[in-house]
Design a protein around this motif. Structure first.
Motif, PDB file in Angstrom:
ATOM      1  N   ASP A 160       0.830  -1.209   0.000  1.00 55.01           N
ATOM      2  CA  ASP A 160       0.000   0.000   0.000  1.00 55.01           C
ATOM      3  C   ASP A 160       0.864   1.259   0.000  1.00 55.01           C
ATOM      4  O   ASP A 160       1.983   1.273   0.526  1.00 55.01           O
ATOM      5  N   ASN A 161       0.295   2.325  -0.577  1.00 59.43           N
ATOM      6  CA  ASN A 161       0.902   3.669  -0.513  1.00 59.43           C
ATOM      7  C   ASN A 161       2.314   3.699  -1.096  1.00 59.43           C
ATOM      8  O   ASN A 161       3.207   4.371  -0.567  1.00 59.43           O
ATOM      9  N   CYS A 162       2.508   2.969  -2.177  1.00 55.81           N
ATOM     10  CA  CYS A 162       3.816   2.929  -2.836  1.00 55.81           C
ATOM     11  C   CYS A 162       3.792   3.760  -4.117  1.00 55.81           C
ATOM     12  O   CYS A 162       2.753   3.929  -4.751  1.00 55.81           O
ATOM     13  N   HIS A 163       4.956   4.253  -4.486  1.00 56.37           N
ATOM     14  CA  HIS A 163       5.115   4.997  -5.740  1.00 56.37           C
ATOM     15  C   HIS A 163       6.218   4.340  -6.552  1.00 56.37           C
ATOM     16  O   HIS A 163       7.358   4.244  -6.088  1.00 56.37           O
ATOM     17  N   ILE A 164       5.854   3.885  -7.737  1.00 57.73           N
ATOM     18  CA  ILE A 164       6.820   3.309  -8.674  1.00 57.73           C
ATOM     19  C   ILE A 164       6.910   4.289  -9.836  1.00 57.73           C
ATOM     20  O   ILE A 164       5.961   4.450 -10.601  1.00 57.73           O
ATOM     21  N   GLY A 165       8.037   4.986  -9.955  1.00 57.72           N
ATOM     22  CA  GLY A 165       8.127   6.170 -10.792  1.00 57.72           C
ATOM     23  C   GLY A 165       8.317   5.907 -12.272  1.00 57.72           C
ATOM     24  O   GLY A 165       8.331   4.762 -12.747  1.00 57.72           O
ATOM     25  N   GLN A 166       8.471   6.991 -12.992  1.00 60.51           N
ATOM     26  CA  GLN A 166       8.619   6.991 -14.442  1.00 60.51           C
ATOM     27  C   GLN A 166       9.729   6.046 -14.904  1.00 60.51           C
ATOM     28  O   GLN A 166      10.851   6.073 -14.404  1.00 60.51           O
ATOM     29  N   SER A 167       9.366   5.154 -15.847  1.00 65.36           N
ATOM     30  CA  SER A 167      10.342   4.279 -16.529  1.00 65.36           C
ATOM     31  C   SER A 167      11.105   3.372 -15.564  1.00 65.36           C
ATOM     32  O   SER A 167      12.295   3.114 -15.747  1.00 65.36           O
ATOM     33  N   ASN A 180       8.995   3.991  -2.019  1.00 66.47           N
ATOM     34  CA  ASN A 180       9.079   4.686  -3.299  1.00 66.47           C
ATOM     35  C   ASN A 180      10.302   4.198  -4.075  1.00 66.47           C
ATOM     36  O   ASN A 180      11.408   4.159  -3.535  1.00 66.47           O
ATOM     37  N   VAL A 181      10.077   3.857  -5.325  1.00 64.27           N
ATOM     38  CA  VAL A 181      11.171   3.486  -6.223  1.00 64.27           C
ATOM     39  C   VAL A 181      11.257   4.571  -7.291  1.00 64.27           C
ATOM     40  O   VAL A 181      10.379   4.684  -8.152  1.00 64.27           O
ATOM     41  N   GLY A 182      12.302   5.391  -7.214  1.00 62.58           N
ATOM     42  CA  GLY A 182      12.428   6.561  -8.077  1.00 62.58           C
ATOM     43  C   GLY A 182      12.585   6.214  -9.538  1.00 62.58           C
ATOM     44  O   GLY A 182      12.944   5.090  -9.908  1.00 62.58           O
ATOM     45  N   HIS A 183      12.318   7.196 -10.383  1.00 60.77           N
ATOM     46  CA  HIS A 183      12.310   6.980 -11.827  1.00 60.77           C
ATOM     47  C   HIS A 183      13.662   6.481 -12.331  1.00 60.77           C
ATOM     48  O   HIS A 183      14.705   6.683 -11.721  1.00 60.77           O
ATOM     49  N   ASN A 197      13.074   4.629   0.341  1.00 64.37           N
ATOM     50  CA  ASN A 197      13.052   5.607  -0.751  1.00 64.37           C
ATOM     51  C   ASN A 197      14.301   5.419  -1.606  1.00 64.37           C
ATOM     52  O   ASN A 197      15.417   5.677  -1.149  1.00 64.37           O
ATOM     53  N   LEU A 198      14.097   4.960  -2.829  1.00 63.51           N
ATOM     54  CA  LEU A 198      15.209   4.750  -3.747  1.00 63.51           C
ATOM     55  C   LEU A 198      15.313   5.942  -4.680  1.00 63.51           C
ATOM     56  O   LEU A 198      14.362   6.284  -5.388  1.00 63.51           O
ATOM     57  N   GLY A 199      16.483   6.579  -4.690  1.00 65.65           N
ATOM     58  CA  GLY A 199      16.709   7.710  -5.563  1.00 65.65           C
ATOM     59  C   GLY A 199      16.692   7.309  -7.027  1.00 65.65           C
ATOM     60  O   GLY A 199      16.870   6.131  -7.380  1.00 65.65           O
ATOM     61  N   ALA A 200      16.469   8.280  -7.897  1.00 62.25           N
ATOM     62  CA  ALA A 200      16.402   8.018  -9.331  1.00 62.25           C
ATOM     63  C   ALA A 200      17.645   7.281  -9.811  1.00 62.25           C
ATOM     64  O   ALA A 200      18.765   7.556  -9.382  1.00 62.25           O
ATOM     65  N   GLY A 201      17.424   6.301 -10.687  1.00 61.58           N
ATOM     66  CA  GLY A 201      18.553   5.577 -11.266  1.00 61.58           C
ATOM     67  C   GLY A 201      19.157   4.525 -10.367  1.00 61.58           C
ATOM     68  O   GLY A 201      20.257   4.040 -10.641  1.00 61.58           O
TER      69      GLY A 201
END
Length: 270
Positions: A160-167, A180-183, A197-201
């Protein structure tokens, strides 16, 4: 039939994922280890299950339904039953449970341009944005945002309440609540705890060049995981800097962090 659970051995190995973890209460495939066990055993068609008034089970062990009668008689269990001793055992269980779903149950808002091949569970308040491609069985919890332009591969569970980002690409992984898994990231054959929280890339590697099983170190001992493909174990509250890369089979203990561009070659402990 009633199931009573007795405390099993809860080794400190799960500290890499969650401090003071009760293995039976860990989330997996949209439920908990204990509730999944009850649901599977209650669904068994064995005559024993209808006759037995009570079954006593260890709470850090997965009993395959077909082994229930053998277990009650003190006979050997099949390889489909196994102890939950290490974090990657939770990944194995998640694979079994997510692969088992055989129908769609979608309360999410699925935007035009998103595609699904396989069976999908997606909860209330979740948005699956254009360009998302879901392949194989996947479970997504409530109030998540997926995409746009993500590739989600089975057998994946996103809480729940997760964000799986762009690409972002997610493959055969277990991702717990509020993470959150960053774009532009890749997570494969991995377990992510809560409030990560995983930063982009951020990228996980999951395959050794020699193709052999991954080993993981606990208390100075290298343990064979039995897995040819194994990404990363990321504990609760971990934050990574952008463009972090993980060697396969590494563990980030709760509340650890990485710097931008960091290459994680060894386990990180707070």
């Amino acid at each position: 039939m009633k199931f009573d659970f007795i405390p099993g051995e809860n080794p400190s190995y799960f500290e890499s994922l969650r401090r003071d973890a009760s293995i039976s209460e860990l989330p997996v495939a949209g439920t908990t280890v204990r509730q999944a066990q009850i649901d599977f055993l209650e669904a068994t068609d064995h005559e024993f299950s209808k006759e037995a008034p009570e079954v006593l089970l260890a709470d850090n062990f997965w009993y395959a339904p077909e082994d229930l009668e053998n277990f009650s008689r003190g006979e050997d269990l099949s390889e489909n039953s196994f102890a939950l001793r290490f974090p990657w055992d939770l990944l194995r269980l998640n694979e079994i449970l997510v692969a088992h779903i055989d129908t769609d149950f979608i309360e999410a808002h699925v935007y035009d341009g998103a595609q699904n091949e396989g069976f999908l569970y997606a909860g209330k308040g979740t948005k699956i944005l254009p360009g998302v491609f879901i392949e194989g069985n996947v479970i997504i919890g409530d109030n998540c945002k997926i995409g746009p332009n993500c590739y989600i591969r089975g057998n994946t569970f996103i809480g729940d309440n997760c964000h799986i980002g762009q690409s972002v690409e997610i493959k055969n992984s277990l991702i717990m609540n509020n993470t959150n898994v960053g774009h532009l990231s890749y997570i494969g054959d991995s377990v992510l705890g809560e409030k990560v929280n995983l930063g982009a890339g951020t990228v996980s590697s999951n395959l050794r060049h020699d193709g052999s099983n991954h080993r993981s170190e606990f208390h100075g001992e290298l343990i064979d995981t039995g897995r040819r493909k194994f990404g990363v174990i990321i504990g609760d509250g971990v934050h990574t800097g952008i463009n972090t890369s993980f060697y396969p089979g590494r563990k980030l203990y709760p509340e650890t962090t990485t710097l931008p561009g960091q290459i994680v070659q060894k386990d990180l402990k707070a």
